[in-house]
Design a protein around this motif. Structure first.
Motif, PDB file in Angstrom:
ATOM      1  N   ASP A 311      -5.659  -4.493  -8.660  1.00  0.00           N
ATOM      2  CA  ASP A 311      -6.496  -3.868  -7.310  1.00  0.00           C
ATOM      3  C   ASP A 311      -6.130  -2.443  -7.144  1.00  0.00           C
ATOM      4  OD1 ASP A 311      -5.933  -3.072  -4.110  1.00  0.00           O
ATOM      5  OD2 ASP A 311      -6.879  -4.960  -4.235  1.00  0.00           O
ATOM      6  N   PRO A 312      -7.513  -1.419  -6.212  1.00  0.00           N
ATOM      7  CA  PRO A 312      -6.776   0.103  -6.833  1.00  0.00           C
ATOM      8  C   PRO A 312      -5.896   0.880  -5.706  1.00  0.00           C
ATOM      9  CG  PRO A 312      -8.544   0.212  -5.490  1.00  0.00           C
ATOM     10  CD  PRO A 312      -8.603  -1.789  -6.317  1.00  0.00           C
ATOM     11  N   ALA A 313      -5.274  -0.287  -4.986  1.00  0.00           N
ATOM     12  CA  ALA A 313      -4.682   0.352  -4.099  1.00  0.00           C
ATOM     13  C   ALA A 313      -3.329  -0.718  -4.492  1.00  0.00           C
ATOM     14  CB  ALA A 313      -4.896  -0.526  -2.492  1.00  0.00           C
ATOM     15  N   TRP A 314      -3.079  -1.565  -4.321  1.00  0.00           N
ATOM     16  CA  TRP A 314      -1.155  -2.624  -4.739  1.00  0.00           C
ATOM     17  C   TRP A 314      -1.794  -4.327  -4.422  1.00  0.00           C
ATOM     18  CZ3 TRP A 314      -1.241  -0.114   0.258  1.00  0.00           C
ATOM     19  CH2 TRP A 314      -0.699  -0.467   0.705  1.00  0.00           C
ATOM     20  N   LEU A 315      -1.390  -5.414  -5.112  1.00  0.00           N
ATOM     21  CA  LEU A 315      -1.282  -6.605  -4.696  1.00  0.00           C
ATOM     22  C   LEU A 315      -0.262  -7.438  -4.351  1.00  0.00           C
ATOM     23  CD1 LEU A 315      -2.413  -6.517  -8.794  1.00  0.00           C
ATOM     24  CD2 LEU A 315      -4.076  -7.610  -7.117  1.00  0.00           C
ATOM     25  N   GLU A 316      -0.294  -7.704  -3.318  1.00  0.00           N
ATOM     26  CA  GLU A 316       0.214  -7.650  -2.279  1.00  0.00           C
ATOM     27  C   GLU A 316       0.907  -9.528  -2.188  1.00  0.00           C
ATOM     28  OE1 GLU A 316       2.865  -7.598   1.318  1.00  0.00           O
ATOM     29  OE2 GLU A 316       0.599  -6.437   0.604  1.00  0.00           O
ATOM     30  N   LEU A 317       2.375  -9.583  -3.065  1.00  0.00           N
ATOM     31  CA  LEU A 317       2.869 -10.487  -3.260  1.00  0.00           C
ATOM     32  C   LEU A 317       3.108 -12.025  -1.889  1.00  0.00           C
ATOM     33  CD1 LEU A 317       5.960  -9.706  -4.849  1.00  0.00           C
ATOM     34  CD2 LEU A 317       4.695  -9.982  -6.012  1.00  0.00           C
ATOM     35  N   GLY A 489       4.893  -0.331  10.567  1.00  0.00           N
ATOM     36  CA  GLY A 489       4.517  -0.047   9.081  1.00  0.00           C
ATOM     37  C   GLY A 489       4.243  -2.117   8.444  1.00  0.00           C
ATOM     38  N   PRO A 490       4.279  -1.379   6.925  1.00  0.00           N
ATOM     39  CA  PRO A 490       4.332  -2.820   6.408  1.00  0.00           C
ATOM     40  C   PRO A 490       5.145  -3.708   6.497  1.00  0.00           C
ATOM     41  CG  PRO A 490       3.977  -0.824   5.291  1.00  0.00           C
ATOM     42  CD  PRO A 490       4.167  -0.270   6.320  1.00  0.00           C
ATOM     43  N   HIS A 491       4.646  -5.244   6.443  1.00  0.00           N
ATOM     44  CA  HIS A 491       5.215  -6.180   6.760  1.00  0.00           C
ATOM     45  C   HIS A 491       6.249  -6.480   7.597  1.00  0.00           C
ATOM     46  CE1 HIS A 491       4.599  -6.799   1.827  1.00  0.00           C
ATOM     47  NE2 HIS A 491       5.579  -5.387   1.807  1.00  0.00           N
ATOM     48  N   GLY A 492       6.042  -6.236   8.814  1.00  0.00           N
ATOM     49  CA  GLY A 492       6.646  -5.552  10.253  1.00  0.00           C
ATOM     50  C   GLY A 492       5.717  -6.236  11.427  1.00  0.00           C
ATOM     51  N   ALA A 533      -4.702   0.437   4.285  1.00  0.00           N
ATOM     52  CA  ALA A 533      -4.535   1.783   4.886  1.00  0.00           C
ATOM     53  C   ALA A 533      -3.914   3.153   4.779  1.00  0.00           C
ATOM     54  CB  ALA A 533      -4.923   1.900   6.468  1.00  0.00           C
ATOM     55  N   VAL A 534      -2.598   3.093   4.652  1.00  0.00           N
ATOM     56  CA  VAL A 534      -1.409   3.484   4.630  1.00  0.00           C
ATOM     57  C   VAL A 534      -1.702   4.071   2.806  1.00  0.00           C
ATOM     58  CG1 VAL A 534      -0.165   2.423   6.315  1.00  0.00           C
ATOM     59  CG2 VAL A 534       0.376   1.877   3.998  1.00  0.00           C
ATOM     60  N   LEU A 535      -2.134   3.591   1.981  1.00  0.00           N
ATOM     61  CA  LEU A 535      -1.623   4.046   0.866  1.00  0.00           C
ATOM     62  C   LEU A 535      -2.218   5.207   1.072  1.00  0.00           C
ATOM     63  CD1 LEU A 535      -1.644   3.116  -2.299  1.00  0.00           C
ATOM     64  CD2 LEU A 535      -4.740   3.763  -2.974  1.00  0.00           C
ATOM     65  N   ARG A 536      -0.576   6.159   0.465  1.00  0.00           N
ATOM     66  CA  ARG A 536      -0.618   7.704   0.143  1.00  0.00           C
ATOM     67  C   ARG A 536      -0.765   8.193   1.798  1.00  0.00           C
ATOM     68  NH1 ARG A 536       0.092   5.264  -4.541  1.00  0.00           N
ATOM     69  NH2 ARG A 536      -0.614   5.829  -6.555  1.00  0.00           N
ATOM     70  N   THR A 606       8.491   1.849  -2.361  1.00  0.00           N
ATOM     71  CA  THR A 606       8.117   3.114  -2.268  1.00  0.00           C
ATOM     72  C   THR A 606       6.159   3.090  -3.076  1.00  0.00           C
ATOM     73  OG1 THR A 606      10.268   3.297  -1.324  1.00  0.00           O
ATOM     74  CG2 THR A 606       8.758   5.550  -1.799  1.00  0.00           C
ATOM     75  N   GLU A 607       6.532   2.783  -4.164  1.00  0.00           N
ATOM     76  CA  GLU A 607       6.359   3.188  -5.271  1.00  0.00           C
ATOM     77  C   GLU A 607       4.447   2.804  -5.022  1.00  0.00           C
ATOM     78  OE1 GLU A 607       7.949   3.180  -8.895  1.00  0.00           O
ATOM     79  OE2 GLU A 607       9.651   4.485  -8.905  1.00  0.00           O
ATOM     80  N   ARG A 608       4.825   1.500  -4.436  1.00  0.00           N
ATOM     81  CA  ARG A 608       3.792   0.163  -3.815  1.00  0.00           C
ATOM     82  C   ARG A 608       2.388   1.567  -3.321  1.00  0.00           C
ATOM     83  NH1 ARG A 608       6.156  -3.745  -0.210  1.00  0.00           N
ATOM     84  NH2 ARG A 608       6.612  -3.924  -1.927  1.00  0.00           N
ATOM     85  N   TYR A 609       3.612   2.040  -1.893  1.00  0.00           N
ATOM     86  CA  TYR A 609       2.363   2.941  -0.894  1.00  0.00           C
ATOM     87  C   TYR A 609       2.463   4.800  -1.767  1.00  0.00           C
ATOM     88  CZ  TYR A 609       4.214  -1.022   1.238  1.00  0.00           C
ATOM     89  OH  TYR A 609       4.459  -2.130   1.990  1.00  0.00           O
ATOM     90  N   LEU A 610       2.775   4.796  -2.221  1.00  0.00           N
ATOM     91  CA  LEU A 610       3.078   6.419  -2.668  1.00  0.00           C
ATOM     92  C   LEU A 610       3.462   7.274  -3.805  1.00  0.00           C
ATOM     93  CD1 LEU A 610       5.992   7.312   0.434  1.00  0.00           C
ATOM     94  CD2 LEU A 610       3.784   6.842   0.529  1.00  0.00           C
ATOM     95  N   GLY A 611       3.621   5.627  -4.698  1.00  0.00           N
ATOM     96  CA  GLY A 611       3.326   6.040  -5.979  1.00  0.00           C
ATOM     97  C   GLY A 611       4.939   6.822  -6.486  1.00  0.00           C
ATOM     98  N   THR A 612       4.969   7.510  -7.507  1.00  0.00           N
ATOM     99  CA  THR A 612       6.842   8.224  -8.043  1.00  0.00           C
ATOM    100  C   THR A 612       6.987   9.537  -7.156  1.00  0.00           C
ATOM    101  OG1 THR A 612       5.453   8.972 -10.184  1.00  0.00           O
ATOM    102  CG2 THR A 612       5.990   6.780  -9.479  1.00  0.00           C
TER     103      THR A 612
END
Length: 716
Positions: A311-317, A489-492, A533-536, A606-612
């Motif tokens: 996935d270009p963004a992330w894969l959700e668990l 935010g995510p998960h909430g 939509a919150v990617l980066r 953090t890295e899921r959304y913002l990289g490193t």
């Protein structure tokens, strides 16, 4: 005089004590196992069984394990490891807070005060097994003859008759453990265990976690300078994680390592082992943009790829997947064609009308799932989640009525737990073949006020919202000062169709606020695109808070000249972001346990959304509340801020709040700091929780001013 709402809210643990939870249904349909405390203010949970007579007779509850009897009246003592496990799961109660059963649900095992106990669920006989402690996460074998548990970082096994206790997997040094989930797995991945029995009960898959490379942080207690700081391994963004490996241990002492490309896929996110097929692993790349489902050969330790996703963004668990269906097909949930869809084998069983949240049970003819209305739903269902039976012929809703529904199922028996926005508490109904046969009793406390959420959508993006006005407010009294009360935010999700979820917001409303809870982009269960939509860029969460309050002001009595915001954790970050970035909209903020510098938060989240931080320094700078990008321009008004943080927090460490205070001081921006001594990311202490709410109200009224004179709710 009765207790105030803030004190009662804390004493009842948000009105969760006395409410049954942790349900297990026996495969024969004769028993429902659960835990429940004795009253709405009793923190100590007992283990219960609800007997379901096969002849249709009346169901009956009975206690099978009573902590006070098992401990002979002694106080419960928790090891440091157990306290850490409970902090990860946000568990604040006592007694039997968790248990595990064998395949037939005839034997339960649980830890109590660091000691190992089992309970015969048919007879109701509980006994202690003689093992070294402190005991963590005991789990019976499927055949019910043994119990595996962790003590001293080693995985051990003992017979349920108390014989044959032995070490199976022994740590090589102080930096390794066997059978426990590492910090990242339990805090962020939803994997809270580290070992799995074979279906034949002849061995286990055991995770080995080596955290020697993880950086050490020190959490001090400034109120007690004589105490040594607590040393914790914390994998902050861009720093090393614990190294996780997996081994197959036989009860005969054999040991085989399970091999996969750990360099490319270091995260062990899920393990599933059933009689329907080979053990399944879900392993993820560190950037979470690729993952593999692997089938394990337990004898050889080799793995074969069953499926690979990117996935270009992330894969959700998600909970409950991947797993095998009874006929050996892969059950999974993935983001496809704009939807989070359920698939069994090659067959996709849901479309964009449903957004699947979790797989609850997989039967021979259907899959039981938790889902919310998807992007293609016929009508919006703001804040609702429902239970569905999904098969090749379509999706059939099991739950009824507006609400927040969940379920546990085995065979013909389902426990359906339902919360509704217009009634306090939750009701746990037992269904057999879809027909009600019993209701599990609840002894939860009655809230002293009624939440009155209006669930709606706001603005062009149809942002899910809940609006709460004072019960005493009458049309024509004029606009009310506004309190935005998001997590955001995510998960909430917070704009949910459940009464008790809005009690604190309603209490704030009774003090003279119009309270708005808005779940903008980044919050879950709307669509994959909404979440991603919150990617980066976390600033879109703030954009949606602004859009929501402005749109709602056209329909509700909101005074846009007096808008405050309060939040905790990500919500605290969002509150700080609001007054620093948009002081034209937000006039005061309570900033609770905020993440202010994302370089100080953990890797997997953090890295899921913002990289490193190394690869994306500009992204981290833009999200930070501490940089020039984060602080408002010098010409902008300095809005009042109350920063609140627990000094013992090991999830969002207090350095976040202290660095924000330092940055604000350097910029000449006034603010208040409220340190909570001995408080973690939770605030379970009654006095702290009560006074924290009262102090927030005082701060907000001081900051906004001009409150309505008629406030019969007062501080109660």
């Amino acid at each position: 005089m009765g207790l105030s709402f803030p004190r009662l809210h804390a004493r009842t643990q948000r009105f969760g004590l006395g409410v049954p939870r942790g349900f297990t249904v026996s495969p024969d349909g004769e028993r429902v196992v659960f835990v429940r405390s004795g009253s709405g203010t009793d923190r100590t949970h007992k283990l219960w069984v609800l007997d379901l007579p096969a002849d249709g007779g009346e169901a009956a509850e009975r206690v099978v394990a009573e902590p006070s009897a098992l401990l002979a009246g002694a106080e419960e003592e928790l090891s440091a490891e157990e306290r850490a496990r409970r902090e990860r799961s946000r568990e604040g109660s006592a007694g039997i807070v968790g248990y595990a059963v064998d395949a037939a649900a005839e034997i339960a095992a649980f830890a109590l005060s660091g000691r190992l106990f089992t309970a015969e669920l048919r007879s109701g006989t509980a006994r202690e097994l003689p093992v070294p402690g402190p005991v963590l996460d005991p789990r019976p074998s499927p055949d019910g003859r043994r119990v595996a548990y962790v003590s001293g970082g080693a995985l051990r096994v003992i017979g349920t008759d108390g014989s044959g206790d032995m070490e199976l997997a022994v740590p090589e040094d102080a930096g390794t453990t066997y059978g426990l989930a590492e910090f990242i797995a339990s805090e962020e991945m939803g994997r809270d265990r580290g070992f799995w029995w074979s279906p034949d009960s002849d061995g286990l898959l055991v995770a080995r976690a080596d955290d020697r490379a993880v950086r050490r942080w020190y959490i001090a207690d400034p109120a007690h300078p004589d105490r040594e700081p607590q040393k914790v391994g914390y994998p902050a963004a861009g720093t090393p994680n614990a190294e996780v490996r997996l081994f197959r241990y036989g009860l005969d002492g054999s040991r085989t390592e399970v091999v996969w490309d750990r360099e490319r896929f270091p995260y062990l996110a899920r393990v599933h082992w059933s009689s329907a097929g080979a053990p399944l692993l879900l392993v993820q790349a560190r950037d979470q943009r690729s993952q593999r489902v692997l089938a394990v050969d337990p004898a050889a330790g080799t793995t074969a790829t069953v499926r690979e996703d990117t996935d270009p963004a992330w894969l959700e668990l998600l909970p409950g997947v991947p797993c095998w269906s009874p006929d050996g097909r892969l059950v999974r949930v993935g983001d496809e064609s704009g939807a989070r869809a359920l698939s069994v084998g090659e067959d996709r069983l849901t479309d964009a009308a449903l957004h699947v949240r979790a797989v609850l049970d997989v039967g021979p003819d259907d899959v039981l799932v938790s889902a919310s209305a998807g992007a293609a739903a016929a009508a919006p269902e703001t804040g609702e989640t429902h239970v569905y039976r999904v098969s090749a012929t379509g999706a059939e809703r099991v739950s009824e009525g507006v609400g927040w529904h969940g379920a546990v199922r085995s065979g013909a028996v389902t426990v359906l737990v339902s919360s509704r926005p217009d009634a306090p508490g939750a009701v746990a109904r037992v269904l057999r073949d879809g027909k009600p046969v019993a209701v599990v009793g609840s002894s939860g406390a009655e809230p002293p006020l009624r939440a009155r959420p209006v669930l709606t959508e706001a603005g062009e993006r149809r942002i899910p919202c809940a609006v709460l006005l004072p019960s005493w407010y009458e049309e024509g009294q004029g606009p009310l000062p506004v309190l935005m009360d998001p997590y955001g935010g995510p998960h909430g999700p917070r704009a949910v169709a459940a009464h008790n979820a809005h009690l604190t917001s309603q209490w704030f409303a009774e003090q003279g606020f119009a309270v708005v809870v808005a779940d903008g982009r980044g919050t879950p269960w709307r669509s994959p695109a909404w979440e991603k939509a919150v990617l980066r860029d976390f600033s879109v969460t703030l954009e949606d808070q602004v859009a929501a309050v402005r749109a709602l002001a056209e329909r509700f009595p909101l005074d846009l000249e007096r808008v405050a915001v309060r939040g905790w954790s990500f919500g605290g970050y969002l509150a700080g972001l609001a007054v620093l970035r948009r002081p034209d909209v937000f006039h005061a903020a309570v900033v609770g346990a905020p993440v202010t510098d994302w370089r100080l938060y953990d890797t997997h989240y953090t890295e899921r959304y913002l990289g490193t931080p190394e690869a994306d320094p500009e992204v981290y700078a833009a999200q930070s509340l501490l940089t020039d990008d984060g602080l408002a321009e010098p010409g902008e008004p300095a809005r009042p801020m109350m920063i609140v943080h627990g000094l013992a927090d090991d999830n969002v460490v207090v350095a976040h709040a202290l660095r924000l205070s330092s940055a604000l001081l350097a910029a000449g921006r006034p603010h208040e700091v409220l340190p909570l001594s001995g408080v973690t990311h939770m605030t379970p202490q009654e006095q702290v929780a009560e006074n924290l709410l009262l102090l927030q109200v005082d701060f907000l009224k001081r900051s906004l001013g001009g409150f309505p004179g008629h406030q019969p709710g007062g501080r109660g």
